[in-house]
Write an enzyme that holds these catalytic residues in place. Structure first.
Site, PDB file in Angstrom:
ATOM      1  N   HIS A 170       0.749  -1.156   0.101  1.00  0.00           N
ATOM      2  CA  HIS A 170       0.057  -0.071   0.058  1.00  0.00           C
ATOM      3  C   HIS A 170       0.933   1.456  -0.145  1.00  0.00           C
ATOM      4  O   HIS A 170       2.125   1.125   0.199  1.00  0.00           O
ATOM      5  CB  HIS A 170      -0.974  -0.102   1.072  1.00  0.00           C
ATOM      6  CG  HIS A 170      -0.377  -0.007   2.523  1.00  0.00           C
ATOM      7  ND1 HIS A 170      -0.203  -0.964   3.249  1.00  0.00           N
ATOM      8  CD2 HIS A 170       0.296   1.289   3.119  1.00  0.00           C
ATOM      9  CE1 HIS A 170       0.639  -0.699   4.495  1.00  0.00           C
ATOM     10  NE2 HIS A 170       1.019   0.729   4.387  1.00  0.00           N
TER      11      HIS A 170
HETATM   12  P1  TYD Z   1      -1.376  -2.976   7.908  1.00  0.00           P
HETATM   13  O1  TYD Z   1      -0.813  -1.312   7.710  1.00  0.00           O
HETATM   14  O2  TYD Z   1      -2.266  -3.143   6.565  1.00  0.00           O
HETATM   15  O3  TYD Z   1      -0.420  -3.620   7.621  1.00  0.00           O
HETATM   16  P2  TYD Z   1       0.908  -4.114   6.841  1.00  0.00           P
HETATM   17  O4  TYD Z   1       1.204  -2.821   5.879  1.00  0.00           O
HETATM   18  O5  TYD Z   1       2.310  -3.871   7.742  1.00  0.00           O
HETATM   19  O6  TYD Z   1       0.666  -5.350   5.942  1.00  0.00           O
HETATM   20  O7  TYD Z   1      -2.417  -2.988   8.946  1.00  0.00           O
HETATM   21  C1  TYD Z   1      -2.744  -4.453   9.487  1.00  0.00           C
HETATM   22  C2  TYD Z   1      -3.991  -4.193  10.327  1.00  0.00           C
HETATM   23  O8  TYD Z   1      -3.547  -3.536  11.658  1.00  0.00           O
HETATM   24  C3  TYD Z   1      -4.993  -3.464   9.889  1.00  0.00           C
HETATM   25  O9  TYD Z   1      -6.221  -4.094   9.927  1.00  0.00           O
HETATM   26  C4  TYD Z   1      -4.919  -2.230  10.183  1.00  0.00           C
HETATM   27  C5  TYD Z   1      -4.257  -2.330  11.626  1.00  0.00           C
HETATM   28  N1  TYD Z   1      -3.496  -1.252  12.117  1.00  0.00           N
HETATM   29  C6  TYD Z   1      -3.978  -0.375  13.029  1.00  0.00           C
HETATM   30  O10 TYD Z   1      -5.380  -0.841  13.855  1.00  0.00           O
HETATM   31  N2  TYD Z   1      -3.104   0.710  13.529  1.00  0.00           N
HETATM   32  C7  TYD Z   1      -2.032   0.713  13.208  1.00  0.00           C
HETATM   33  O11 TYD Z   1      -1.262   1.850  13.533  1.00  0.00           O
HETATM   34  C8  TYD Z   1      -1.697   0.010  12.016  1.00  0.00           C
HETATM   35  C9  TYD Z   1      -0.219   0.306  11.390  1.00  0.00           C
HETATM   36  C10 TYD Z   1      -2.386  -0.896  11.492  1.00  0.00           C
END
Ligand code: TYD
Length: 133
Positions: A50
């Site tokens: 993303h």
């Molecule tokens: P995501 O940012 O999609 O993870 P990555 O980029 O590392 O693969 O986040 C994964 C999940 O965690 C998503 O459901 C959102 C949640 N999340 C939070 O609630 N707070 C946060 O600060 C972050 C980074 C993620």
């Protein structure tokens, strides 16, 4: 596109220590509003995929290693992360992927904003359209 933020190690014969304080904006180019960490990533798993419209981040690999991919829509870079005194600055509108996590990898992320799902761009083609305007 690769910008490192250097943190001073306050290590001595007992081991290493890095301190990150509010007000370090000379090193970290934003006010830190949130810190999170990624750890115990399952074998073979890649994360990220993303970009963020506004959010800026600094990622620090404080244990183990992983490979970060940063893509600004024009150029794609592979960056091996393994140095706890080096933070990788991830600007807004940068596509990121994280691969090849070692078992012991701990990735600490300093973020310029609170969590906001509406700030995410999770579709690569949509990202490319916005990034290359
Ligand atoms: P995501 O940012 O999609 O993870 P990555 O980029 O590392 O693969 O986040 C994964 C999940 O965690 C998503 O459901 C959102 C949640 N999340 C939070 O609630 N707070 C946060 O600060 C972050 C980074 C993620």
């Amino acid at each position: 596109m690769i910008k490192w933020v250097d943190f001073q190690s306050l290590g001595d014969e007992r081991g290493d220590l890095v301190a990150i304080e509010i007000g370090m904006e000379k090193a970290v180019p934003f006010e830190i509003k949130r810190v999170y960490y990624i750890y115990r990533t399952a074998e073979g798993v890649s994360r990220g995929y993303h970009a963020h419209r506004n959010l800026k981040q600094v990622a620090i690999c404080v244990s183990g290693k992983c490979r970060m991919v940063l893509d600004n829509g024009r150029k794609r870079e592979n960056i091996w992360m393994s140095n706890p005194t080096k933070g990788l600055l991830i600007e807004s509108m940068t596509w990121r992927e994280m691969h090849d996590f070692s078992d012991d990898c701990v990735l600490v992320v300093l973020a310029s904003e609170h969590y906001d799902e509406s700030d995410y761009i999770r579709d690569y083609q949509a990202f490319l359209r916005l990034a290359t305007i």
